[in-house]
Each structure stands twice: as C-alpha cells, then as structure tokens.
Write a protein that holds these residues in place. Structure first.
Motif, short mmCIF file in Angstrom:
data_model
loop_
_atom_site.label_atom_id
_atom_site.label_comp_id
_atom_site.label_asym_id
_atom_site.label_seq_id
_atom_site.Cartn_x
_atom_site.Cartn_y
_atom_site.Cartn_z
N ALA A 168 -1.74 12.50 10.75
CA ALA A 168 -1.03 12.02 11.94
C ALA A 168 -1.64 12.65 13.18
O ALA A 168 -2.10 13.79 13.16
CB ALA A 168 0.44 12.38 11.85
N TYR A 169 -1.67 11.88 14.27
CA TYR A 169 -2.19 12.37 15.54
C TYR A 169 -1.46 11.67 16.67
O TYR A 169 -0.86 10.63 16.50
CB TYR A 169 -3.71 12.15 15.64
CG TYR A 169 -4.10 10.71 15.84
CD1 TYR A 169 -4.44 10.24 17.11
CD2 TYR A 169 -4.14 9.81 14.79
CE1 TYR A 169 -4.80 8.91 17.31
CE2 TYR A 169 -4.49 8.49 14.97
CZ TYR A 169 -4.83 8.05 16.24
OH TYR A 169 -5.17 6.74 16.42
N ARG A 170 -1.51 12.25 17.83
CA ARG A 170 -0.89 11.65 19.02
C ARG A 170 -2.02 11.17 19.93
O ARG A 170 -2.88 11.95 20.33
CB ARG A 170 -0.02 12.67 19.74
CG ARG A 170 0.87 12.02 20.78
CD ARG A 170 1.94 12.96 21.28
NE ARG A 170 2.81 13.50 20.23
CZ ARG A 170 3.87 12.87 19.73
NH1 ARG A 170 4.19 11.68 20.16
NH2 ARG A 170 4.61 13.43 18.80
N ASP A 171 -2.01 9.89 20.25
CA ASP A 171 -3.03 9.28 21.09
C ASP A 171 -2.49 9.09 22.49
O ASP A 171 -1.46 8.44 22.68
CB ASP A 171 -3.45 7.94 20.48
CG ASP A 171 -4.72 7.39 21.10
OD1 ASP A 171 -5.15 7.91 22.15
OD2 ASP A 171 -5.30 6.47 20.52
N THR A 172 -3.18 9.63 23.47
CA THR A 172 -2.72 9.50 24.86
C THR A 172 -3.06 8.14 25.45
O THR A 172 -2.62 7.82 26.54
CB THR A 172 -3.34 10.60 25.73
OG1 THR A 172 -4.76 10.51 25.64
CG2 THR A 172 -2.87 11.97 25.28
N ASP B 88 3.49 4.62 24.46
CA ASP B 88 4.76 4.61 23.74
C ASP B 88 5.15 5.98 23.19
O ASP B 88 6.28 6.19 22.78
CB ASP B 88 4.74 3.57 22.62
CG ASP B 88 3.63 3.82 21.61
OD1 ASP B 88 2.93 4.85 21.71
OD2 ASP B 88 3.45 2.97 20.73
N GLY B 89 4.24 6.94 23.18
CA GLY B 89 4.53 8.29 22.74
C GLY B 89 4.68 8.46 21.24
O GLY B 89 5.03 9.53 20.77
N GLN B 90 4.43 7.42 20.46
CA GLN B 90 4.57 7.52 19.00
C GLN B 90 3.29 8.07 18.38
O GLN B 90 2.19 7.83 18.87
CB GLN B 90 4.88 6.15 18.41
CG GLN B 90 6.22 5.61 18.84
CD GLN B 90 6.54 4.31 18.12
OE1 GLN B 90 5.81 3.87 17.24
NE2 GLN B 90 7.64 3.69 18.50
N GLU B 91 3.45 8.80 17.28
CA GLU B 91 2.30 9.31 16.56
C GLU B 91 1.62 8.18 15.80
O GLU B 91 2.27 7.26 15.30
CB GLU B 91 2.70 10.40 15.57
CG GLU B 91 3.00 11.72 16.20
CD GLU B 91 3.15 12.81 15.16
OE1 GLU B 91 3.69 12.54 14.06
OE2 GLU B 91 2.73 13.93 15.45
N ARG B 92 0.33 8.23 15.72
CA ARG B 92 -0.48 7.27 14.97
C ARG B 92 -0.96 7.95 13.69
O ARG B 92 -0.89 9.16 13.54
CB ARG B 92 -1.70 6.83 15.79
CG ARG B 92 -1.36 6.32 17.16
CD ARG B 92 -0.98 4.88 17.11
NE ARG B 92 -0.67 4.41 18.45
CZ ARG B 92 0.32 3.59 18.71
NH1 ARG B 92 1.09 3.16 17.76
NH2 ARG B 92 0.57 3.19 19.93
N LEU C 53 1.04 3.16 12.72
CA LEU C 53 1.96 4.20 13.16
C LEU C 53 2.18 5.23 12.06
O LEU C 53 2.22 4.90 10.88
CB LEU C 53 3.29 3.59 13.57
CG LEU C 53 3.26 2.65 14.78
CD1 LEU C 53 4.63 2.03 15.00
CD2 LEU C 53 2.82 3.42 16.02
N SER D 284 4.92 6.74 11.45
CA SER D 284 6.23 6.54 10.84
C SER D 284 6.18 5.56 9.68
O SER D 284 7.01 5.62 8.77
CB SER D 284 7.23 6.06 11.89
OG SER D 284 6.78 4.84 12.46
#
Length: 99
Positions: A39-43, A47-51, A71, A73
């Motif tokens: 999992a990572y967070r893409d700026t 939407d602020g969701q982890e990818r 995603l 999730s």
C-alpha cells in the motif's frame, strides 16, 4: 599555466573491468511467481485514499516487477499474467498474493 581535464565521451572509455552478463539458460513458457500487495499514498490523486501495488518476484530475471492493483481497500489480486521486461520470452503468472 592553464591545465584542463577532459572526460571521455560515450564509447571512448577503453578500460573495461566488467565481465559480460551471463544469463541463465533461457526458460520459455510460463512460470509461477510470488507476489505481494504494497500500500502507498499517491499525492497525484486528491481523494486521499491509499493505492495498492503488486510487487512480483520475477522467476526469469531475478528482479521485481510492479503492477498497479487499484485501491488498497479492495486491491485487484485476481490471478494475472505478465511478460518479463528483461527476458521477453518468459511469461509469469501470480495466482496467489500475500499482503
């Protein structure tokens, strides 16, 4: 006295200390590969969701290949197949994914 140092351009370096890469014998066809979800967070997305990414240990070139999995999730971890970038004769599949 004005001294200058010149650097070699591409192809002008005559000293080679490296041995050529010796690839293992070519394995044609399909081989199983281990994959895991990261999992990572893409700026880039607002939407602020982890990818999620699928990181695959390639059985042909001993490197890791990365595939988008949607995603974090609800990652897409269904059985998938792909071609090795370094050894295009090899196709790997990853039926099981660990998290």
């Amino acid at each position: 006295m004005n001294s200058t140092t010149t650097l070699p351009l591409f192809g002008e370096d005559t000293e080679t200390d490296e041995a050529p890469i010796q690839w293992p014998p070519v394995r044609l066809g399909m081989a199983a590969a281990a994959a895991r979800v990261v999992a990572y967070r893409d700026t880039q997305f607002e939407d602020g969701q982890e990818r999620a990414l699928l990181v695959v240990d390639c059985p042909f070139c001993d490197h890791q290949h990365i595939h988008a999995a949607g995603l974090a999730s609800a990652p897409r971890v269904c059985p998938r197949a792909s071609r090795c970038v370094s050894r295009p004769t090899g196709v790997y599949y990853f039926p099981a994914v660990t998290q």
